[in-house]
Design an enzyme around this catalytic site. Sequence first.
Site, short mmCIF file in Angstrom:
data_model
loop_
_atom_site.label_atom_id
_atom_site.label_comp_id
_atom_site.label_asym_id
_atom_site.label_seq_id
_atom_site.Cartn_x
_atom_site.Cartn_y
_atom_site.Cartn_z
N ARG A 1 0.83 -1.21 0.00
CA ARG A 1 0.00 0.00 0.00
C ARG A 1 0.86 1.26 0.00
O ARG A 1 0.56 2.23 -0.70
CB ARG A 1 -0.95 -0.02 1.20
CG ARG A 1 -2.07 -1.04 1.03
CD ARG A 1 -2.66 -1.41 2.38
NE ARG A 1 -3.87 -2.22 2.27
CZ ARG A 1 -3.89 -3.54 2.07
NH1 ARG A 1 -2.76 -4.21 1.93
NH2 ARG A 1 -5.05 -4.21 2.01
N ARG B 1 -6.54 -18.08 -9.08
CA ARG B 1 -7.28 -17.49 -7.94
C ARG B 1 -8.41 -16.57 -8.43
O ARG B 1 -8.34 -15.99 -9.51
CB ARG B 1 -6.29 -16.75 -7.03
CG ARG B 1 -5.32 -17.73 -6.39
CD ARG B 1 -4.35 -17.08 -5.46
NE ARG B 1 -5.02 -16.45 -4.33
CZ ARG B 1 -4.42 -15.64 -3.46
NH1 ARG B 1 -3.14 -15.34 -3.64
NH2 ARG B 1 -5.08 -15.13 -2.46
N GLN C 1 -8.65 -6.96 0.35
CA GLN C 1 -8.16 -6.72 -1.01
C GLN C 1 -9.26 -6.15 -1.89
O GLN C 1 -9.02 -5.25 -2.70
CB GLN C 1 -7.60 -8.01 -1.61
CG GLN C 1 -6.36 -8.48 -0.86
CD GLN C 1 -5.74 -9.73 -1.46
OE1 GLN C 1 -6.23 -10.27 -2.43
NE2 GLN C 1 -4.66 -10.19 -0.85
N ASP D 1 -4.76 -15.02 7.79
CA ASP D 1 -3.41 -15.48 7.46
C ASP D 1 -2.78 -16.31 8.57
O ASP D 1 -1.76 -16.97 8.36
CB ASP D 1 -2.51 -14.28 7.15
CG ASP D 1 -2.90 -13.61 5.83
OD1 ASP D 1 -3.58 -14.27 5.01
OD2 ASP D 1 -2.57 -12.43 5.63
N LYS E 1 -6.61 -19.35 -1.28
CA LYS E 1 -5.37 -18.60 -1.03
C LYS E 1 -4.28 -19.14 -1.96
O LYS E 1 -4.59 -19.79 -2.95
CB LYS E 1 -4.99 -18.71 0.45
CG LYS E 1 -5.96 -17.97 1.38
CD LYS E 1 -5.89 -16.47 1.17
CE LYS E 1 -6.85 -15.71 2.03
NZ LYS E 1 -6.89 -14.28 1.71
N ARG F 1 -5.51 -23.99 1.51
CA ARG F 1 -4.84 -24.13 2.81
C ARG F 1 -5.55 -25.11 3.75
O ARG F 1 -4.93 -25.62 4.69
CB ARG F 1 -4.67 -22.75 3.47
CG ARG F 1 -3.60 -21.92 2.78
CD ARG F 1 -3.35 -20.57 3.43
NE ARG F 1 -2.24 -19.91 2.77
CZ ARG F 1 -1.98 -18.61 2.87
NH1 ARG F 1 -2.75 -17.84 3.62
NH2 ARG F 1 -0.94 -18.08 2.24
C1 S3P Z 1 -4.33 -8.92 2.40
C2 S3P Z 1 -5.59 -9.33 2.70
C3 S3P Z 1 -5.95 -10.74 2.93
C4 S3P Z 1 -4.72 -11.58 3.25
C5 S3P Z 1 -3.57 -11.30 2.35
C6 S3P Z 1 -3.18 -9.83 2.37
C7 S3P Z 1 -4.11 -7.49 2.13
O1 S3P Z 1 -6.57 -11.24 1.77
O2 S3P Z 1 -5.03 -12.95 3.22
O3 S3P Z 1 -2.43 -12.06 2.76
O4 S3P Z 1 -2.96 -7.04 2.14
O5 S3P Z 1 -5.10 -6.79 1.90
P1 S3P Z 1 -8.16 -11.03 1.53
O6 S3P Z 1 -8.41 -9.60 1.76
O7 S3P Z 1 -8.44 -11.40 0.12
O8 S3P Z 1 -8.81 -11.93 2.52
#
Ligand code: S3P
Length: 445
Positions: free
Chosen positions: A16, A112, A158, A331, A358, A362
């Site tokens: 970010r 994915r 995300q 995570d 993921k 997992r």
């Molecule tokens: C992340 C959000 C998570 C996480 C990933 C990093 C991020 O994914 O599992 O390792 O940096 O926004 P999701 O938002 O898809 O659950």
Amino acid sequence: MRGLLPVPGDKSLSHRAALLAALADGGRTRIENFATSADCAATLACLEQLGVSVRRQGTTVKIEGAGLKLPRASVAPLDCGNSGTTMRLLAGILAGQRFNSVLTGDESLRTRPMRRVIEPLAQMGARIESRAGCAPLIINGRHPLASISYAPPVASAQIKSCVLLAGLNADGRTAVVERTPTRDHTERLLRWFGVEVATTEEINVRAHAETEMIEAQTNTSAHIVSLAGPARLAARDCTLPGDISSAAFFLVAAALLPDSELTISEVGLNPTRTQILDMLGALGADVRVEHTREQTNEPVGDVRVRGRGRLAPVARDANVLRGSVIAALIDELPILCVLGTQVQGGLSVRDARELRVKETDRISAMVKNLRALGAEVEEYEDGLFVNGPVALRGARLDAYSDHRIAMACTVAALIATGESELAGADSVRISFPEFFPLLDSVLER
Ligand code: S3P
């Protein structure tokens, strides 16, 4: 296990910080403690391909702000490697450009789900082609985008971040309505770069109406985040905290190895990420947080763990993880399953279907590896149950090319008797290249 360890810079924040620094309206941002992860290197490489000036010296990264309109289209496809965060967040930025882009990645990333970002970006006016909802994605950008109010169908930071980043290049207010709150790094960092981000209290009438509808349907309150486009970002130096999701592997290892005392220094303590500490405490581990302070709009501090060996829960229902807590622990679930094998009553994880999409599936990966180690495990479509306490014995394990599975298996192998062999251990480079040398440095022989 004894010592004082820093862990590398937070992966979520590094992605970010780099993206927002690139979008700043001129000016250089210096990012300290940038993650050493291969995923974050993929984000920097994509930015360079888009004409952004990036200079890196170890964990210091300097980025020249290019403004919301990135300098140029990339001739070659943008390779996000193994990184879902790179692909989904960058998709939000590229949707609002006046040029077209192709986003691709490795074999895992190309399987994915990407419809979750294609759908809102299409509603905002971008045209995106995909291979049955997966990468490669061809993004036909549009400027400006139309603002929307969007309720993601799955709890995902995300998706939220993708829509908010697209909202920077939209006309009017873009809102994300979350039933389950997810990590809020994008919101905090946007504010750090001078963007006004409103949460539930200050949102517009249309979003309010949608919240009420969602609340009525789900019988839970919704959380709304919104911003007004076109926005302007001001370059501003950042110092990033250590990654609590990387620290989690050491915290669990120390909690399970008797006579351990380990401190992880300067780790991120954002409340949307610290559920792992609460869980460890609830399951009977001795975990303490010290020296907390604020840095780049994020809480930071030291976490100390003392090893107790087998654990017994101290809070009611601590053996069951389900509902909204899952998004906050997403995570950390693989390593918590390892912990579950040593907890009185074991550990049940439900409502965690997201784990199947993921870097690898997992749930399946942990079920197979823990069974190989002699654990008693039940698999469900949306989770698993690990019985405990159970003595583990060394086995042949497989990371399935997934960094978090590799690190969880390593900790399981450490508490097992006898030798284990792990295939795909090099995948730790995705989030934590220093994992094995650091582990070696704190293990007592
Ligand atoms: C992340 C959000 C998570 C996480 C990933 C990093 C991020 O994914 O599992 O390792 O940096 O926004 P999701 O938002 O898809 O659950």
